[in-house]
Design a protein around this motif. Structure first.
Motif, PDB file in Angstrom:
ATOM      1  N   LYS A 117      16.716  39.141 -39.853  1.00  0.00           N
ATOM      2  CA  LYS A 117      15.884  38.511 -40.881  1.00  0.00           C
ATOM      3  C   LYS A 117      14.572  38.023 -40.273  1.00  0.00           C
ATOM      4  O   LYS A 117      14.510  37.644 -39.098  1.00  0.00           O
ATOM      5  N   VAL A 119      12.213  35.169 -39.723  1.00  0.00           N
ATOM      6  CA  VAL A 119      12.365  33.709 -39.737  1.00  0.00           C
ATOM      7  C   VAL A 119      11.013  33.003 -39.709  1.00  0.00           C
ATOM      8  O   VAL A 119      10.934  31.794 -39.932  1.00  0.00           O
ATOM      9  N   THR A 247      16.396  28.181 -34.072  1.00  0.00           N
ATOM     10  CA  THR A 247      15.540  27.033 -34.407  1.00  0.00           C
ATOM     11  C   THR A 247      14.589  26.722 -33.258  1.00  0.00           C
ATOM     12  O   THR A 247      13.400  26.446 -33.475  1.00  0.00           O
ATOM     13  N   HIS A 298       7.208  31.267 -45.920  1.00  0.00           N
ATOM     14  CA  HIS A 298       7.050  31.249 -47.378  1.00  0.00           C
ATOM     15  C   HIS A 298       5.769  31.942 -47.820  1.00  0.00           C
ATOM     16  O   HIS A 298       5.730  32.563 -48.892  1.00  0.00           O
ATOM     17  N   ASP A 324      15.359  38.605 -50.420  1.00  0.00           N
ATOM     18  CA  ASP A 324      16.506  37.933 -49.804  1.00  0.00           C
ATOM     19  C   ASP A 324      17.120  38.760 -48.683  1.00  0.00           C
ATOM     20  O   ASP A 324      17.742  38.213 -47.766  1.00  0.00           O
ATOM     21  N   ASP A 328      14.708  34.884 -44.125  1.00  0.00           N
ATOM     22  CA  ASP A 328      15.543  33.687 -44.090  1.00  0.00           C
ATOM     23  C   ASP A 328      14.632  32.496 -43.805  1.00  0.00           C
ATOM     24  O   ASP A 328      14.156  32.337 -42.681  1.00  0.00           O
ATOM     25  N   THR A 329      14.360  31.693 -44.816  1.00  0.00           N
ATOM     26  CA  THR A 329      13.462  30.544 -44.658  1.00  0.00           C
ATOM     27  C   THR A 329      14.208  29.269 -44.294  1.00  0.00           C
ATOM     28  O   THR A 329      13.589  28.225 -44.112  1.00  0.00           O
ATOM     29  N   SER A 330      15.529  29.340 -44.190  1.00  0.00           N
ATOM     30  CA  SER A 330      16.321  28.114 -43.978  1.00  0.00           C
ATOM     31  C   SER A 330      15.990  27.409 -42.675  1.00  0.00           C
ATOM     32  O   SER A 330      15.980  26.171 -42.615  1.00  0.00           O
ATOM     33  N   PHE A 331      15.715  28.179 -41.620  1.00  0.00           N
ATOM     34  CA  PHE A 331      15.399  27.546 -40.328  1.00  0.00           C
ATOM     35  C   PHE A 331      14.064  26.806 -40.415  1.00  0.00           C
ATOM     36  O   PHE A 331      13.924  25.703 -39.903  1.00  0.00           O
ATOM     37  N   TRP A 332      13.091  27.447 -41.067  1.00  0.00           N
ATOM     38  CA  TRP A 332      11.793  26.806 -41.235  1.00  0.00           C
ATOM     39  C   TRP A 332      11.918  25.564 -42.112  1.00  0.00           C
ATOM     40  O   TRP A 332      11.339  24.510 -41.814  1.00  0.00           O
ATOM     41  N   ASP A 333      12.696  25.656 -43.187  1.00  0.00           N
ATOM     42  CA  ASP A 333      12.831  24.541 -44.115  1.00  0.00           C
ATOM     43  C   ASP A 333      13.466  23.314 -43.466  1.00  0.00           C
ATOM     44  O   ASP A 333      13.217  22.180 -43.893  1.00  0.00           O
ATOM     45  N   LYS A 334      14.280  23.529 -42.445  1.00  0.00           N
ATOM     46  CA  LYS A 334      14.940  22.404 -41.772  1.00  0.00           C
ATOM     47  C   LYS A 334      14.061  21.730 -40.732  1.00  0.00           C
ATOM     48  O   LYS A 334      14.385  20.628 -40.278  1.00  0.00           O
TER      49      LYS A 334
END
Length: 335
Positions: A117, A119, A247, A298, A324, A328-334
């Motif tokens: 993905k 990131v 991360t 994003h 999708d 994978d934006t989850s690492f950035w969002d955290k």
């Protein structure tokens, strides 16, 4: 005589860059684990372009040692590739943990089974069409009948060039001859008069101009406004088994990107160390390209999705690939 020496020097630089890009002859180790599955070595792919200077700065300044060392990583290995196509082949084979690569070849790889993905974004725009000295350009129609060298099928440059030609009312298969080459080969080809034009990422267009072999006529931002070019990809294995390292690498990427924005000359020096390109040429390229270094995933989501549509239209992929599947934006969002 001065021009002869300049061209000879640039041929030497081009050869060195090509050698740097041929690490496909060295197979990155795939199974470097410590006790109980501990990850001890990171294999990271990149290309010799200003688009991916964040990695070169981070690697040269020792940012990885400082950040991933405490997580058990004892060594970070850098593997240079001439274009995104062979780089994605290496990732499909499981040889790379992370890759700085164009979004388009990543789309192709995912469509053919890659587990990975995006990131982070790395850079937008930043490529140019260079026309051989002696040829005139007033409109896209002037390119008809010409031979244009660019990166292989499925790469950013190939995808943008073919899509843009179709938008200009031309058939990329009939109205021009597109030949696949890496940056070193393409630069040498236009200098030797073997091709009429090239479409390459910075700093290759500036190298060609400096040799007097061609002139930049179109920036990639004119062909596809605000398009994403390079991204940071993590393998599915890293995402699933070592999210803390993903991360950490993302933090390093952000830090190096911000550093480069404030320290062009030093960053250019690091690139020279890793590619043999001249610092002054790199600096000039940064002053005339239309690119921008970024990291927020994003901001590129829509552009990446368009590549999937463009590649389907060009017949490069037959699988429906969604946002999708790619990001994978989850690492950035955290963070």
């Amino acid at each position: 005589m001065k021009n002869v020496w300049l061209i000879a020097s640039l041929f030497l630089i081009t050869g060195l860059v090509l050698l740097c890009g041929c690490t496909g002859t060295q197979e990155p180790a795939t199974a470097q684990q410590g006790a109980a599955g501990e990850k001890t070595v990171l294999n990271i792919g990149y290309q010799p372009s200003t688009h991916q200077m964040a990695f070169m700065t981070a690697y040269s300044k020792g940012m990885y040692n400082e950040t991933v060392g405490p997580l058990g990583i004892k060594e970070v290995k850098a593997y240079s590739f001439p274009t995104g196509a062979p780089e994605m082949q290496a990732m499909l084979a499981g040889d790379l943990d992370f890759a700085y690569v164009g979004a388009a070849p990543f789309v192709t790889a995912v469509a053919t089974g890659l587990d990975g993905k995006i990131v982070a974004s790395a850079q937008t725009q930043g490529s140019s069409v260079v026309l051989k000295t002696g040829l005139n350009y007033t409109s896209p129609a002037d390119l008809k009948g010409l031979t244009i060298a660019t990166f292989p099928a499925g790469t950013i440059q190939d995808t943008i060039l073919r899509t843009w030609l179709k938008e200009q009312g031309m058939d990329p298969e009939k109205d021009v001859k597109i030949v696949a080459m890496g940056p070193g080969d393409a630069t040498t080809a236009i200098m030797a008069g073997k091709v009429d034009a090239v479409f390459l990422p910075a700093p290759s267009p500036t190298t060609i101009e400096e040799a007097g072999a061609g002139k930049i006529i179109i920036q990639s931002g004119e062909m596809s406004p605000n398009h994403v070019c390079c991204v940071l990809v993590a393998s599915g294995k890293m995402i699933k088994e070592h999210p803390e390292i993903v991360t950490a690498v993302l933090k390093i990427h952000q830090q190096a990107t911000e550093y480069n924005k404030q320290n062009w000359e030093e960053a250019s020096g690091y690139m020279e160390e890793m590619t043999a390109m001249n610092t002054s040429v790199i600096m000039k390229s940064l002053n005339e390209w239309d690119g921008e270094w970024v990291y927020d995933p994003h901001v590129i989501a829509e552009s990446v999705s368009h590549y999937a549509e463009d590649q389907a239209a060009l017949g490069y992929i037959q699988t429906n690939v969604t946002k999708d599947d790619l990001i994978d934006t989850s690492f950035w969002d955290k963070l």
